[in-house]
Enzyme design. Structure first.
Site, PDB file in Angstrom:
ATOM      1  N   ASP A   2      36.813 -55.927  54.135  1.00  0.00           N
ATOM      2  CA  ASP A   2      37.525 -56.167  55.396  1.00  0.00           C
ATOM      3  C   ASP A   2      39.033 -56.082  55.152  1.00  0.00           C
ATOM      4  OD1 ASP A   2      37.562 -56.530  58.135  1.00  0.00           O
ATOM      5  OD2 ASP A   2      37.537 -58.724  58.022  1.00  0.00           O
ATOM      6  N   GLY A  33      36.992 -65.815  48.190  1.00  0.00           N
ATOM      7  CA  GLY A  33      37.322 -67.206  47.953  1.00  0.00           C
ATOM      8  C   GLY A  33      37.981 -67.896  49.119  1.00  0.00           C
ATOM      9  N   HIS A  80      37.362 -66.503  52.907  1.00  0.00           N
ATOM     10  CA  HIS A  80      36.531 -66.318  54.103  1.00  0.00           C
ATOM     11  C   HIS A  80      35.231 -67.115  54.052  1.00  0.00           C
ATOM     12  CE1 HIS A  80      39.241 -62.972  55.007  1.00  0.00           C
ATOM     13  NE2 HIS A  80      38.734 -62.977  56.221  1.00  0.00           N
ATOM     14  N   ALA A 118      40.773 -61.834  64.906  1.00  0.00           N
ATOM     15  CA  ALA A 118      42.071 -61.167  64.959  1.00  0.00           C
ATOM     16  C   ALA A 118      42.111 -60.003  65.951  1.00  0.00           C
ATOM     17  CB  ALA A 118      42.450 -60.676  63.564  1.00  0.00           C
ATOM     18  N   ARG A 156      19.437 -76.776  65.368  1.00  0.00           N
ATOM     19  CA  ARG A 156      18.537 -76.493  66.501  1.00  0.00           C
ATOM     20  C   ARG A 156      18.606 -75.035  66.954  1.00  0.00           C
ATOM     21  NH1 ARG A 156      20.487 -81.673  68.218  1.00  0.00           N
ATOM     22  NH2 ARG A 156      18.889 -83.264  67.838  1.00  0.00           N
ATOM     23  N   GLY A 184      41.302 -60.241  58.503  1.00  0.00           N
ATOM     24  CA  GLY A 184      40.927 -59.342  57.420  1.00  0.00           C
ATOM     25  C   GLY A 184      41.347 -59.943  56.093  1.00  0.00           C
ATOM     26  N   ASN A 214      31.800 -65.651  59.544  1.00  0.00           N
ATOM     27  CA  ASN A 214      33.108 -65.503  60.181  1.00  0.00           C
ATOM     28  C   ASN A 214      32.959 -64.905  61.573  1.00  0.00           C
ATOM     29  OD1 ASN A 214      35.338 -66.099  57.972  1.00  0.00           O
ATOM     30  ND2 ASN A 214      33.656 -65.026  56.964  1.00  0.00           N
ATOM     31  N   GLU A 237      34.619 -51.567  65.004  1.00  0.00           N
ATOM     32  CA  GLU A 237      34.383 -53.008  65.129  1.00  0.00           C
ATOM     33  C   GLU A 237      34.977 -53.458  66.460  1.00  0.00           C
ATOM     34  OE1 GLU A 237      35.275 -57.125  62.622  1.00  0.00           O
ATOM     35  OE2 GLU A 237      36.393 -55.299  62.184  1.00  0.00           O
ATOM     36  N   HIS A 271      31.251 -60.925  65.706  1.00  0.00           N
ATOM     37  CA  HIS A 271      32.208 -61.436  66.688  1.00  0.00           C
ATOM     38  C   HIS A 271      31.425 -61.910  67.909  1.00  0.00           C
ATOM     39  CE1 HIS A 271      36.020 -60.460  64.724  1.00  0.00           C
ATOM     40  NE2 HIS A 271      35.368 -59.431  64.205  1.00  0.00           N
TER      41      HIS A 271
END
Length: 406
Positions: free
Chosen positions: A289, A265, A267, A149, A238, A325, A230, A138, A206
């Site tokens: 994650d 609950g 993210h 992060a 638009r 995470g 996220n 990632e 990201h």
């Protein structure tokens, strides 16, 4: 025939097959699920062992394609004994129904990648733990504006020399299964198709990409969105950005856009989960994650070069409100997703089994209970609590209150 192993018949169960729960026995031999018709009509044999499943649901084992660590192990730390850490995580995940996963390495230096990646090899599941399906890297080719992060100073914001730039960063692609990148990074689109031709799944994340940039990446082979909602531009009417991909009609025919969601609950608001699932239920992939503090009662831990603190059961970069995470487990994600979206049990389970297997192209072995696949599965009660986990037809974890007799 003489060299074939024992035949195991799992009775009194409901199995997840062909998008529904069916009242049917499950038959296993030599670590694989077999067609009982072959046993009855061709071989004329019966089961050597019957196992009463106490009316539990039998689901394919869960697959987590994004997990940064757990049980005190950080896959991105050059200070970690990687092999020992993999053993700890692979074993620990069994209690949560996970039978296969992709260890995830966050944005790091080339030196760190070249140290860590060769040590994370694809490994079949066993009594020792869940299967390792290859590495999810990632970063570091992400947008610094949406770094979350990830450490700013080691993000790489352009690709000067095509695939060679990628190779210079990682050292090798041999153990990589999935790469998260931002499609707006200059030069990155030139390598997306090359990566997919090497059977590496390209995920978009990201990122501050426009919808058009994201669609261009999909046309080149990208097929996944990393933790939807996220570390990306919020939905705008638009230009919906990456989020708009889940409803786009400007992608190649017969292409499914898969997207990871962290159903903890925090993210994603449960309304966001419902919106995404109702727009594109076939693409939902549950991910944790999770980071090193998952499974531990600690207040601070490491994520790559960053310090993470745990507050109210959630992970944040130290002294900030930036999520870093999670500490959630996959079985908890399945339960929360089922409750939050009001989806069926089948849909919740397939988001942790079939869909990640389809994303990775491994449904011939994982993610289903089809004949010929590996007998990697989990047994759950009607509240989706994991009661036991099985790999190659052998019980590798059982809850202390599980009444099944082995």
């Amino acid at each position: 025939m003489a060299n074939m192993g024992k035949i195991y018949q799992f009775i009194n169960c409901r199995i997840l097959r062909d998008h529904k729960l069916i009242r049917e026995d499950l038959w296993v031999r030599d670590g694989k699920i077999i067609d009982p018709r072959i046993l009855f009509w061709d071989e004329k044999v019966s089961a050597d062992v019957q196992i009463d499943c106490c009316n539990y649901i039998i689901s394919p084992g869960f697959i987590d394609v994004q997990i940064n660590g757990g049980f005190g192990v950080d896959f991105s730390s050059s200070d970690t004994n990687i092999q020992q850490g993999l053993n700890v995580v692979s074993k620990g995940l069994l209690q949560h129904g996970v039978t296969a996963y992709c260890p995830t390495v966050v944005t790091s230096t080339p030196q760190t990648y070249k140290l860590i990646l060769p040590q994370i090899r694809k490994t079949p599941g066993s009594r020792q733990g869940a299967a390792i399906l290859g590495v999810h890297v990632e970063g570091p080719y992400i947008n610094p504006m949406k770094r979350g992060a990830h450490e700013y100073r080691i993000i790489q914001s352009k690709v000067d020399d095509g695939l060679q730039t990628i190779l210079n960063t990682y050292g090798s692609l041999d153990h990589i299964t999935l790469i998260t990148l931002a499609p707006e990074i200059p030069g990155i689109l030139d390598v997306v198709q090359q990566l997919t031709q090497k059977n590496i799944v390209v995920s978009l994340g990201h990122s501050a990409a426009t919808l058009s940039q994201a669609e261009t990446a999909v046309a080149s082979g990208a097929s996944f969105i990393t933790h939807l909602f996220n570390a990306m531009v919020p939905f705008h009417h638009r230009d919906p950005g990456l989020i708009g991909l889940i409803a786009s009609n400007n992608i190649p025919a017969n292409t499914t856009i898969y997207y990871g969601v962290i159903a903890d609950g925090v993210h994603i608001h449960e309304c966001g989960l419902r919106v995404a699932h109702r727009i594109n239920s076939a693409g939902t992939v549950l991910i944790t994650d999770a980071m090193a503090a998952m499974g531990l009662d600690v207040k601070k831990y490491q994520l790559g070069p960053m310090i993470v603190e745990i507050r109210d059961g959630h992970a944040y970069l130290e002294s900030t409100n930036t999520l870093a995470g999670s500490v959630v487990t996959m079985d908890s994600c399945v339960k929360y997703f089922h409750q939050a979206t009001c989806c069926t049990i089948v849909e919740a389970l397939e988001a942790a089994t079939l869909h990640p297997a389809l994303l990775l192209g491994i449904t011939d072995s994982h993610g289903t209970l089809n004949f010929g696949t590996l007998a990697d599965f989990t047994m759950l009660d009607d509240n989706l609590n994991v009661r036991s986990t099985w790999i190659s037809g052998q019980c590798v974890w059982k809850h202390q209150d599980c009444p099944i007799t082995l």
